[in-house]
Motif scaffolding. Structure first.
Motif, PDB file in Angstrom:
ATOM      1  N   ALA A 164       0.747  -1.198   0.166  1.00  0.00           N
ATOM      2  CA  ALA A 164      -0.117   0.031   0.070  1.00  0.00           C
ATOM      3  C   ALA A 164       0.744   1.129  -0.066  1.00  0.00           C
ATOM      4  O   ALA A 164       1.624   1.366   0.899  1.00  0.00           O
ATOM      5  N   GLY A 165       0.788   1.931  -1.237  1.00  0.00           N
ATOM      6  CA  GLY A 165       1.770   3.138  -1.138  1.00  0.00           C
ATOM      7  C   GLY A 165       3.089   2.871  -1.343  1.00  0.00           C
ATOM      8  O   GLY A 165       3.500   1.970  -2.015  1.00  0.00           O
ATOM      9  N   ASP A 166       4.053   3.238  -0.383  1.00  0.00           N
ATOM     10  CA  ASP A 166       5.309   2.925  -0.365  1.00  0.00           C
ATOM     11  C   ASP A 166       5.969   1.876   0.583  1.00  0.00           C
ATOM     12  O   ASP A 166       6.804   1.713   0.878  1.00  0.00           O
ATOM     13  N   ARG A 167       4.863   1.264   1.221  1.00  0.00           N
ATOM     14  CA  ARG A 167       4.802   0.086   1.964  1.00  0.00           C
ATOM     15  C   ARG A 167       4.646  -0.985   1.843  1.00  0.00           C
ATOM     16  O   ARG A 167       3.932  -1.069   0.901  1.00  0.00           O
ATOM     17  N   THR A 168       5.493  -2.086   2.124  1.00  0.00           N
ATOM     18  CA  THR A 168       5.323  -3.510   1.902  1.00  0.00           C
ATOM     19  C   THR A 168       5.085  -4.344   3.212  1.00  0.00           C
ATOM     20  O   THR A 168       5.776  -4.135   4.105  1.00  0.00           O
ATOM     21  N   TYR A 169       4.097  -5.019   3.122  1.00  0.00           N
ATOM     22  CA  TYR A 169       3.518  -5.928   4.618  1.00  0.00           C
ATOM     23  C   TYR A 169       3.847  -7.367   4.395  1.00  0.00           C
ATOM     24  O   TYR A 169       3.381  -7.821   3.160  1.00  0.00           O
ATOM     25  N   ARG A 170       4.132  -7.970   5.153  1.00  0.00           N
ATOM     26  CA  ARG A 170       4.076  -9.509   5.361  1.00  0.00           C
ATOM     27  C   ARG A 170       3.825 -10.121   6.613  1.00  0.00           C
ATOM     28  O   ARG A 170       4.402  -9.500   7.606  1.00  0.00           O
ATOM     29  N   LEU A 171       3.130 -10.890   6.437  1.00  0.00           N
ATOM     30  CA  LEU A 171       2.379 -11.558   7.621  1.00  0.00           C
ATOM     31  C   LEU A 171       2.928 -13.050   7.708  1.00  0.00           C
ATOM     32  O   LEU A 171       2.592 -13.892   6.777  1.00  0.00           O
ATOM     33  N   SER A 172       3.979 -13.340   8.582  1.00  0.00           N
ATOM     34  CA  SER A 172       4.577 -14.685   8.670  1.00  0.00           C
ATOM     35  C   SER A 172       4.223 -15.115  10.001  1.00  0.00           C
ATOM     36  O   SER A 172       4.853 -14.697  10.751  1.00  0.00           O
ATOM     37  N   GLY A 173       3.208 -16.440  10.330  1.00  0.00           N
ATOM     38  CA  GLY A 173       2.979 -16.826  11.408  1.00  0.00           C
ATOM     39  C   GLY A 173       2.412 -15.871  12.194  1.00  0.00           C
ATOM     40  O   GLY A 173       1.417 -15.306  11.892  1.00  0.00           O
ATOM     41  N   MET A 174       3.047 -15.477  13.393  1.00  0.00           N
ATOM     42  CA  MET A 174       2.640 -14.543  14.224  1.00  0.00           C
ATOM     43  C   MET A 174       3.355 -13.321  14.165  1.00  0.00           C
ATOM     44  O   MET A 174       3.418 -12.665  15.356  1.00  0.00           O
ATOM     45  N   VAL A 175       3.878 -13.236  13.202  1.00  0.00           N
ATOM     46  CA  VAL A 175       4.927 -11.945  13.188  1.00  0.00           C
ATOM     47  C   VAL A 175       4.381 -11.005  12.065  1.00  0.00           C
ATOM     48  O   VAL A 175       4.065 -11.514  10.778  1.00  0.00           O
ATOM     49  N   LEU A 176       4.229  -9.607  12.114  1.00  0.00           N
ATOM     50  CA  LEU A 176       4.057  -8.893  11.098  1.00  0.00           C
ATOM     51  C   LEU A 176       5.228  -7.953  10.753  1.00  0.00           C
ATOM     52  O   LEU A 176       5.883  -7.354  11.569  1.00  0.00           O
ATOM     53  N   CYS A 177       5.786  -8.028   9.496  1.00  0.00           N
ATOM     54  CA  CYS A 177       6.838  -7.327   9.216  1.00  0.00           C
ATOM     55  C   CYS A 177       6.592  -5.930   8.311  1.00  0.00           C
ATOM     56  O   CYS A 177       5.585  -6.143   7.381  1.00  0.00           O
ATOM     57  N   VAL A 178       7.003  -4.880   8.317  1.00  0.00           N
ATOM     58  CA  VAL A 178       6.795  -3.694   7.594  1.00  0.00           C
ATOM     59  C   VAL A 178       8.225  -3.177   6.741  1.00  0.00           C
ATOM     60  O   VAL A 178       9.010  -3.089   7.513  1.00  0.00           O
TER      61      VAL A 178
END
Length: 261
Positions: A164-178
Protein backbone atom coordinates in the motif's frame (compact mmCIF):
# COMPACT_ATOMS: atom_id res chain seq x y z
CA UNK A 1 22.03 -44.20 12.38
CA UNK A 2 22.57 -40.62 11.16
CA UNK A 3 20.23 -37.74 12.00
CA UNK A 4 17.75 -36.97 9.20
CA UNK A 5 18.22 -33.97 6.97
CA UNK A 6 15.26 -31.71 7.72
CA UNK A 7 16.46 -28.75 5.63
CA UNK A 8 14.25 -29.52 2.62
CA UNK A 9 11.33 -30.62 4.78
CA UNK A 10 8.33 -28.31 5.22
CA UNK A 11 6.80 -28.69 8.67
CA UNK A 12 3.11 -27.87 8.93
CA UNK A 13 2.94 -26.32 12.45
CA UNK A 14 5.01 -23.97 14.59
CA UNK A 15 4.76 -23.53 18.35
CA UNK A 16 4.06 -19.95 19.45
CA UNK A 17 3.96 -19.33 23.20
CA UNK A 18 4.20 -16.64 25.83
CA UNK A 19 6.18 -19.07 28.00
CA UNK A 20 8.19 -20.99 25.42
CA UNK A 21 9.88 -23.34 27.87
CA UNK A 22 6.68 -24.40 29.61
CA UNK A 23 4.72 -24.90 26.37
CA UNK A 24 7.53 -26.64 24.49
CA UNK A 25 8.10 -29.04 27.38
CA UNK A 26 4.42 -29.97 27.38
CA UNK A 27 4.39 -30.62 23.64
CA UNK A 28 7.65 -32.57 23.85
CA UNK A 29 6.02 -35.10 26.16
CA UNK A 30 3.26 -35.66 23.61
CA UNK A 31 5.77 -36.05 20.77
CA UNK A 32 7.97 -38.45 22.73
CA UNK A 33 4.98 -40.76 23.18
CA UNK A 34 4.58 -40.96 19.38
CA UNK A 35 8.16 -40.82 18.11
CA UNK A 36 10.31 -43.87 17.41
CA UNK A 37 13.69 -42.13 17.33
CA UNK A 38 15.25 -39.02 18.86
CA UNK A 39 18.35 -37.14 17.74
CA UNK A 40 20.08 -34.35 19.63
CA UNK A 41 22.83 -32.07 18.40
CA UNK A 42 25.12 -31.17 21.29
CA UNK A 43 27.53 -28.22 21.36
CA UNK A 44 30.18 -29.54 23.75
CA UNK A 45 31.99 -26.18 23.85
CA UNK A 46 29.14 -24.78 25.93
CA UNK A 47 30.17 -27.08 28.79
CA UNK A 48 33.31 -25.00 29.20
CA UNK A 49 31.51 -21.66 29.29
CA UNK A 50 31.45 -19.70 32.51
CA UNK A 51 27.72 -19.03 32.41
CA UNK A 52 25.74 -19.75 35.59
CA UNK A 53 23.88 -22.75 34.15
CA UNK A 54 26.94 -24.45 32.63
CA UNK A 55 27.41 -26.71 35.69
CA UNK A 56 23.80 -27.87 35.32
CA UNK A 57 24.51 -28.70 31.67
CA UNK A 58 27.57 -30.72 32.62
CA UNK A 59 25.73 -32.62 35.34
CA UNK A 60 22.77 -33.41 33.11
CA UNK A 61 24.99 -34.54 30.25
CA UNK A 62 26.94 -36.85 32.54
CA UNK A 63 23.63 -38.31 33.73
CA UNK A 64 22.19 -39.07 30.27
CA UNK A 65 25.27 -39.55 28.09
CA UNK A 66 25.51 -43.35 28.43
CA UNK A 67 21.87 -43.78 27.42
CA UNK A 68 22.47 -42.20 23.99
CA UNK A 69 24.54 -43.42 21.06
CA UNK A 70 26.92 -41.17 19.13
CA UNK A 71 25.87 -41.11 15.48
CA UNK A 72 27.59 -38.22 13.69
CA UNK A 73 29.92 -35.24 13.98
CA UNK A 74 28.56 -32.01 12.57
CA UNK A 75 29.09 -28.36 13.37
CA UNK A 76 28.95 -27.15 16.08
CA UNK A 77 29.43 -30.40 18.00
CA UNK A 78 28.16 -33.95 17.71
CA UNK A 79 24.87 -35.80 17.22
CA UNK A 80 23.47 -38.53 19.44
CA UNK A 81 20.59 -40.96 18.96
CA UNK A 82 18.16 -42.61 21.32
CA UNK A 83 15.38 -45.12 20.61
CA UNK A 84 11.94 -44.01 21.78
CA UNK A 85 10.04 -44.29 23.98
CA UNK A 86 12.78 -46.14 25.88
CA UNK A 87 15.03 -43.06 26.04
CA UNK A 88 12.30 -40.45 26.53
CA UNK A 89 13.53 -39.49 29.99
CA UNK A 90 16.97 -38.57 28.63
CA UNK A 91 15.44 -36.21 26.06
CA UNK A 92 13.17 -34.61 28.66
CA UNK A 93 16.14 -34.00 30.95
CA UNK A 94 18.13 -32.44 28.10
CA UNK A 95 15.20 -30.22 27.11
CA UNK A 96 14.95 -29.01 30.70
CA UNK A 97 18.21 -27.13 30.01
CA UNK A 98 16.57 -25.09 27.25
CA UNK A 99 15.68 -22.16 29.51
CA UNK A 100 19.31 -21.51 30.46
CA UNK A 101 21.72 -19.17 28.70
CA UNK A 102 24.26 -21.93 28.18
CA UNK A 103 21.69 -24.72 27.92
CA UNK A 104 19.88 -23.16 24.95
CA UNK A 105 23.10 -23.44 22.95
CA UNK A 106 24.44 -26.66 24.50
CA UNK A 107 21.21 -28.35 23.39
CA UNK A 108 21.71 -27.03 19.89
CA UNK A 109 19.13 -29.01 17.90
CA UNK A 110 16.50 -31.63 18.66
CA UNK A 111 14.81 -33.87 16.07
CA UNK A 112 12.17 -36.52 16.70
CA UNK A 113 11.00 -38.89 13.99
CA UNK A 114 8.45 -41.61 13.38
CA UNK A 115 10.45 -44.06 11.33
CA UNK A 116 11.95 -42.00 8.52
CA UNK A 117 9.40 -39.19 8.83
CA UNK A 118 10.24 -36.06 10.87
CA UNK A 119 7.82 -35.27 13.69
CA UNK A 120 9.50 -32.43 15.61
CA UNK A 121 12.37 -30.06 14.82
CA UNK A 122 13.60 -27.63 17.47
CA UNK A 123 16.46 -25.14 17.75
CA UNK A 124 16.22 -23.78 21.32
CA UNK A 125 18.38 -20.67 20.99
CA UNK A 126 16.11 -19.42 18.19
CA UNK A 127 12.87 -20.64 19.82
CA UNK A 128 12.25 -22.63 16.65
CA UNK A 129 9.84 -25.47 17.39
CA UNK A 130 8.17 -27.03 14.38
CA UNK A 131 5.89 -30.05 14.08
CA UNK A 132 4.63 -32.38 11.39
CA UNK A 133 1.56 -34.08 12.94
CA UNK A 134 1.04 -37.61 11.61
CA UNK A 135 -2.73 -37.42 12.15
CA UNK A 136 -5.53 -35.40 13.73
CA UNK A 137 -5.25 -37.25 17.03
CA UNK A 138 -1.73 -35.87 17.47
CA UNK A 139 -2.98 -32.33 16.85
CA UNK A 140 -5.73 -32.90 19.41
CA UNK A 141 -3.21 -34.20 21.95
CA UNK A 142 -1.00 -31.13 21.41
CA UNK A 143 -4.02 -28.85 21.83
CA UNK A 144 -4.86 -30.62 25.09
CA UNK A 145 -1.27 -30.21 26.30
CA UNK A 146 -1.44 -26.48 25.60
CA UNK A 147 -4.87 -25.97 27.19
CA UNK A 148 -4.82 -23.08 29.64
CA UNK A 149 -1.53 -21.73 28.31
CA UNK A 150 -1.02 -18.68 26.11
CA UNK A 151 0.30 -20.90 23.34
CA UNK A 152 -0.75 -22.60 20.15
CA UNK A 153 0.64 -24.95 17.53
CA UNK A 154 0.02 -22.54 14.66
CA UNK A 155 -0.52 -24.09 11.21
CA UNK A 156 2.23 -22.83 8.94
CA UNK A 157 0.78 -21.34 5.80
CA UNK A 158 2.60 -19.43 3.08
CA UNK A 159 3.52 -15.88 4.06
CA UNK A 160 0.90 -13.31 3.14
CA UNK A 161 2.26 -10.18 1.46
CA UNK A 162 0.61 -6.98 0.30
CA UNK A 163 1.56 -3.41 -0.53
CA UNK A 164 0.00 0.00 0.00
CA UNK A 165 1.68 3.20 -1.14
CA UNK A 166 5.39 2.98 -0.42
CA UNK A 167 5.00 0.26 2.21
CA UNK A 168 5.23 -3.51 1.85
CA UNK A 169 3.79 -5.80 4.52
CA UNK A 170 4.35 -9.47 5.27
CA UNK A 171 2.43 -11.66 7.70
CA UNK A 172 4.54 -14.66 8.66
CA UNK A 173 3.01 -16.87 11.32
CA UNK A 174 2.48 -14.57 14.32
CA UNK A 175 4.86 -11.89 13.08
CA UNK A 176 4.03 -8.77 11.07
CA UNK A 177 6.86 -7.23 9.06
CA UNK A 178 6.77 -3.74 7.53
CA UNK A 179 9.14 -2.28 4.96
CA UNK A 180 9.27 1.12 3.35
CA UNK A 181 7.79 4.33 4.68
CA UNK A 182 9.61 6.18 7.43
CA UNK A 183 12.06 4.63 9.85
CA UNK A 184 9.34 4.36 12.50
CA UNK A 185 7.47 2.00 10.20
CA UNK A 186 10.11 -0.59 9.42
CA UNK A 187 10.69 -3.77 11.33
CA UNK A 188 8.99 -6.96 12.49
CA UNK A 189 6.56 -7.27 15.38
CA UNK A 190 4.84 -10.08 17.30
CA UNK A 191 1.07 -10.12 16.94
CA UNK A 192 0.91 -11.44 20.49
CA UNK A 193 1.89 -7.95 21.66
CA UNK A 194 -1.35 -6.51 20.26
CA UNK A 195 -3.97 -5.33 22.71
CA UNK A 196 -6.64 -4.49 20.13
CA UNK A 197 -7.17 -4.12 16.38
CA UNK A 198 -9.78 -2.00 14.63
CA UNK A 199 -10.59 -2.02 10.92
CA UNK A 200 -11.19 1.37 9.25
CA UNK A 201 -12.90 0.65 5.89
CA UNK A 202 -13.21 4.34 5.02
CA UNK A 203 -9.41 4.82 5.09
CA UNK A 204 -8.49 1.24 4.09
CA UNK A 205 -6.41 0.88 7.21
CA UNK A 206 -6.12 -1.22 10.34
CA UNK A 207 -5.50 0.52 13.67
CA UNK A 208 -3.11 -1.40 15.95
CA UNK A 209 -3.13 -0.87 19.71
CA UNK A 210 -0.01 -2.50 21.20
CA UNK A 211 0.41 -3.65 24.79
CA UNK A 212 3.71 -1.82 25.13
CA UNK A 213 6.33 -0.12 23.03
CA UNK A 214 8.86 -2.94 23.11
CA UNK A 215 12.09 -3.50 21.23
CA UNK A 216 11.59 -5.62 18.14
CA UNK A 217 14.65 -7.78 18.63
CA UNK A 218 12.54 -10.39 20.43
CA UNK A 219 11.18 -11.58 17.11
CA UNK A 220 14.66 -12.49 15.97
CA UNK A 221 14.28 -15.68 18.06
CA UNK A 222 11.60 -16.70 15.57
CA UNK A 223 12.93 -14.99 12.43
CA UNK A 224 16.65 -14.80 13.10
CA UNK A 225 17.55 -13.40 9.70
CA UNK A 226 15.63 -10.18 10.30
CA UNK A 227 17.30 -7.16 11.89
CA UNK A 228 14.94 -4.79 13.71
CA UNK A 229 15.41 -1.10 12.91
CA UNK A 230 13.10 0.60 15.39
CA UNK A 231 11.58 0.09 18.81
CA UNK A 232 8.06 1.41 18.15
CA UNK A 233 5.58 -0.79 16.26
CA UNK A 234 3.33 0.85 13.65
CA UNK A 235 -0.01 2.18 14.81
CA UNK A 236 -1.62 1.66 11.40
CA UNK A 237 -1.41 -0.83 8.57
CA UNK A 238 -2.70 0.20 5.15
CA UNK A 239 -4.34 -1.61 2.21
CA UNK A 240 -5.15 -0.80 -1.40
CA UNK A 241 -8.57 -2.49 -1.43
CA UNK A 242 -11.24 -3.66 1.00
CA UNK A 243 -11.02 -7.32 -0.01
CA UNK A 244 -7.37 -7.55 1.03
CA UNK A 245 -8.12 -5.67 4.24
CA UNK A 246 -10.94 -8.07 5.18
CA UNK A 247 -8.74 -11.09 4.43
CA UNK A 248 -5.83 -9.85 6.56
CA UNK A 249 -8.04 -8.78 9.47
CA UNK A 250 -9.71 -12.21 9.48
CA UNK A 251 -6.32 -14.02 9.44
CA UNK A 252 -4.93 -11.92 12.30
CA UNK A 253 -8.02 -12.42 14.44
CA UNK A 254 -8.09 -16.17 13.76
CA UNK A 255 -4.45 -16.53 14.77
CA UNK A 256 -4.89 -14.48 17.92
CA UNK A 257 -8.01 -16.45 18.86
CA UNK A 258 -6.05 -19.70 18.47
CA UNK A 259 -3.26 -18.31 20.64
CA UNK A 260 -5.48 -17.14 23.50
CA UNK A 261 -8.19 -19.83 23.51
Amino acid sequence: MNPPDVEPFEFSHMLIAADFHDASSAVLRVALDRATDGYVGIDHDELEMGLPDAPRCRATWEEVRDSLSWCDDRHPGAWYHGALPERSEAFEKLWSLEDGNSGAFFLHTLILTIGDEPLLFAVPHHSIYQLEPPDKSFVAAVDDALAGKQATALPLTPDIEWSAGDRTYRLSGMVLCVRGGGLRERGCYRLTELRRIEANPETLSLSLDWKAKQPTDGVTRVLSELSPLVSDPPERVYFEDRETMREIVAVIRDRLDAYYE
